[in-house]
Design an enzyme around this catalytic site. Sequence first.
Site, PDB file in Angstrom:
ATOM      1  N   HIS A 165     122.463 104.539  -9.376  1.00  0.00           N
ATOM      2  CA  HIS A 165     121.871 104.875 -10.670  1.00  0.00           C
ATOM      3  C   HIS A 165     122.982 105.181 -11.672  1.00  0.00           C
ATOM      4  CE1 HIS A 165     118.087 106.290  -8.399  1.00  0.00           C
ATOM      5  NE2 HIS A 165     117.677 105.342  -9.217  1.00  0.00           N
ATOM      6  N   CYS A 252     119.253 114.457  -9.797  1.00  0.00           N
ATOM      7  CA  CYS A 252     118.075 113.813  -9.191  1.00  0.00           C
ATOM      8  C   CYS A 252     116.990 114.815  -8.818  1.00  0.00           C
ATOM      9  CB  CYS A 252     118.465 113.085  -7.913  1.00  0.00           C
ATOM     10  SG  CYS A 252     120.016 112.211  -8.010  1.00  0.00           S
TER      11      CYS A 252
HETATM   12  C1  CIR Z   1     116.700 106.794  -3.495  1.00  0.00           C
HETATM   13  O1  CIR Z   1     117.388 105.923  -2.961  1.00  0.00           O
HETATM   14  O2  CIR Z   1     115.852 106.543  -4.342  1.00  0.00           O
HETATM   15  C2  CIR Z   1     116.898 108.232  -3.061  1.00  0.00           C
HETATM   16  N1  CIR Z   1     117.292 108.258  -1.691  1.00  0.00           N
HETATM   17  C3  CIR Z   1     117.945 108.894  -3.920  1.00  0.00           C
HETATM   18  C4  CIR Z   1     117.529 109.024  -5.344  1.00  0.00           C
HETATM   19  C5  CIR Z   1     118.586 109.637  -6.188  1.00  0.00           C
HETATM   20  N2  CIR Z   1     118.095 109.856  -7.497  1.00  0.00           N
HETATM   21  C6  CIR Z   1     118.811 109.761  -8.590  1.00  0.00           C
HETATM   22  O3  CIR Z   1     119.987 109.373  -8.556  1.00  0.00           O
HETATM   23  N3  CIR Z   1     118.205 110.035  -9.722  1.00  0.00           N
END
Ligand code: CIR
Length: 257
Positions: A165, A252
């Site tokens: 991201h 996140c």
């Molecule tokens: C994913 O792969 O969607 C989750 N394991 C981690 C999400 C991390 N979120 C973010 O960077 N906003």
Amino acid sequence: TKFTNVIVRRPAKSMVEGITSAPELGKPDYELACKQHDDYIAALKDCGVEVTVLPALEQFPDSCFVEDPAVVTRCGAIITNPGAASRNGEKDEIEPAVRQFFDDSRVKHIVSPGTLDGGDVMMAGDHFYVGRSARTNEEGIRQFFEILEGWGLEGSEVPLEHVLHLKTGVNYLEDGNMLVSGEFVTKPDFEQYHRIEIPEDEAYAANCIWVNGTVIVPEGYPAVLAAVQDAGYETITVDTSEYRKLDGGLSCLSLRF
Ligand code: CIR
């Protein structure tokens, strides 16, 4: 910018089945993740925000990462259309929580074939940078910009090469200060900012969050902690080791608005 509210969601026991690009780090320890989540909430409260804690959702292993199914701005909220199949349904779970804070006219949606993850959206004042990633596509970005325009806000697209991201590698600390790692050190998009460069071996800690003048920094990254303090910020460290195992970090884990 000043934040009043934060929404978080407790991690689920099913988090051990969450999406990861780094299985070599091992599975997260659920009990430790809960303790780290408690510490995260305490740190946020120290920054003077009201924290709404949503219950765990076992059917969605990654649902503690509430930043992805919604983007909340001072003008309104956008329920996203998360790009990973196992996470897409999280949007219906976050919507009622977000609606507690906004009138119907101020809640918008990203719809298929557009996809967008909130982790790809970085707010810098009234400008929103959006990463085009494996999760966020061109149509999702187009819809997002159209919604922003309706609110008198604006955005620009940032193509991503290596990171999951946008905010995996770059985060705005307000006051013109941008924390940058890896591919973001040299991107022209961020030239206008005072860039605080992060050494490669601490790249994970690019994901810090500014909350009302204090910067929350992941624990165990001394170079980043020193750089943020040198930039003049009060800091609080929170250990996020169990979330790192799922490619997740401080930003996140919350929606801040
Ligand atoms: C994913 O792969 O969607 C989750 N394991 C981690 C999400 C991390 N979120 C973010 O960077 N906003």
